[in-house]
Design a protein around this motif. Structure first.
Motif, short mmCIF file in Angstrom:
data_model
loop_
_atom_site.label_atom_id
_atom_site.label_comp_id
_atom_site.label_asym_id
_atom_site.label_seq_id
_atom_site.Cartn_x
_atom_site.Cartn_y
_atom_site.Cartn_z
N ASP A 1 0.85 -1.20 0.00
CA ASP A 1 0.00 0.00 0.00
C ASP A 1 0.88 1.25 0.00
O ASP A 1 2.00 1.23 0.50
N PRO A 2 0.36 2.36 -0.55
CA PRO A 2 1.13 3.60 -0.54
C PRO A 2 1.36 4.11 0.88
O PRO A 2 0.50 3.96 1.75
N ILE A 3 2.51 4.71 1.11
CA ILE A 3 2.83 5.35 2.39
C ILE A 3 2.61 6.84 2.19
O ILE A 3 3.13 7.43 1.24
N SER A 4 1.84 7.44 3.09
CA SER A 4 1.50 8.86 2.93
C SER A 4 2.76 9.72 2.94
O SER A 4 3.76 9.39 3.59
N VAL A 5 2.69 10.82 2.21
CA VAL A 5 3.82 11.76 2.15
C VAL A 5 4.10 12.31 3.54
O VAL A 5 5.27 12.47 3.92
N ALA A 6 3.06 12.56 4.32
CA ALA A 6 3.27 13.08 5.68
C ALA A 6 4.06 12.08 6.52
O ALA A 6 4.96 12.47 7.27
N ARG A 7 3.76 10.79 6.39
CA ARG A 7 4.50 9.77 7.15
C ARG A 7 5.94 9.68 6.64
O ARG A 7 6.87 9.54 7.44
N GLN A 8 6.13 9.79 5.35
CA GLN A 8 7.49 9.75 4.78
C GLN A 8 8.34 10.90 5.32
O GLN A 8 9.52 10.72 5.60
N LYS A 9 7.72 12.07 5.48
CA LYS A 9 8.46 13.21 6.00
C LYS A 9 8.69 13.11 7.50
O LYS A 9 9.73 13.52 8.00
N ALA A 10 7.71 12.56 8.22
CA ALA A 10 7.80 12.46 9.68
C ALA A 10 8.81 11.41 10.13
O ALA A 10 9.44 11.55 11.17
N VAL A 11 8.94 10.33 9.34
CA VAL A 11 9.82 9.21 9.72
C VAL A 11 10.78 8.94 8.55
O VAL A 11 10.49 8.13 7.69
N PRO A 12 11.91 9.63 8.51
CA PRO A 12 12.86 9.42 7.42
C PRO A 12 13.28 7.95 7.33
O PRO A 12 13.57 7.32 8.34
N GLY A 13 13.24 7.42 6.13
CA GLY A 13 13.64 6.03 5.92
C GLY A 13 12.54 5.03 6.20
O GLY A 13 12.79 3.83 6.26
N VAL A 14 11.31 5.50 6.38
CA VAL A 14 10.19 4.61 6.69
C VAL A 14 10.02 3.57 5.59
O VAL A 14 10.19 3.86 4.41
N ARG A 15 9.74 2.32 5.98
CA ARG A 15 9.60 1.22 5.02
C ARG A 15 8.21 0.60 5.03
O ARG A 15 7.87 -0.17 4.16
N TYR A 16 7.40 0.90 6.07
CA TYR A 16 6.10 0.25 6.23
C TYR A 16 4.99 1.28 6.40
O TYR A 16 5.19 2.34 7.00
N CYS A 17 3.79 0.94 5.92
CA CYS A 17 2.62 1.79 6.15
C CYS A 17 2.29 1.73 7.64
O CYS A 17 2.81 0.88 8.39
N LEU A 18 1.42 2.60 8.09
CA LEU A 18 1.11 2.70 9.51
C LEU A 18 0.52 1.39 10.04
O LEU A 18 0.89 0.93 11.13
N ASN A 19 -0.38 0.77 9.29
CA ASN A 19 -1.00 -0.48 9.75
C ASN A 19 0.03 -1.59 9.93
O ASN A 19 0.04 -2.28 10.94
#
Length: 88
Positions: A44-62
């Motif tokens: 699933d797509p990872i929101s841009v806000a999450r990408q900015k909040a957590v640099p290097g994020v690899r997983y969606c919130l769920n």
């Protein structure tokens, strides 16, 4: 205090080693680098806000919540100290 063959600082050395291991595990779990646009687990797509909040994020919130729930148990007990048999 008599401690058999162990030296007097053996207990403190074990405590220090346990803390050092926990710090190393935490550092290894920290994300870094460029964030993924899509979740590595479900796609699933990872929101841009999450990408900015957590640099290097690899997983969606769920998916991250599921991973965190599994990782937050230690010796069968959750962080609140109660037995958590559902995660085993």
């Amino acid at each position: 205090m008599a401690s058999g063959w162990a030296n007097d600082s053996a207990v403190q050395e074990q405590i220090d080693a346990t803390i050092d291991d926990a710090i190393a595990r935490a550092r290894n779990q920290m994300t870094q680098g460029e964030s993924a646009a899509f979740c590595d687990e479900c796609g699933d797509p990872i929101s841009v806000a999450r990408q900015k909040a957590v640099p290097g994020v690899r997983y969606c919130l769920n998916c991250q919540e599921v991973i965190d729930k599994k990782n937050n148990t230690f010796s069968g007990y959750n962080r609140r100290g109660s037995k958590d048999s559902q995660l085993r």
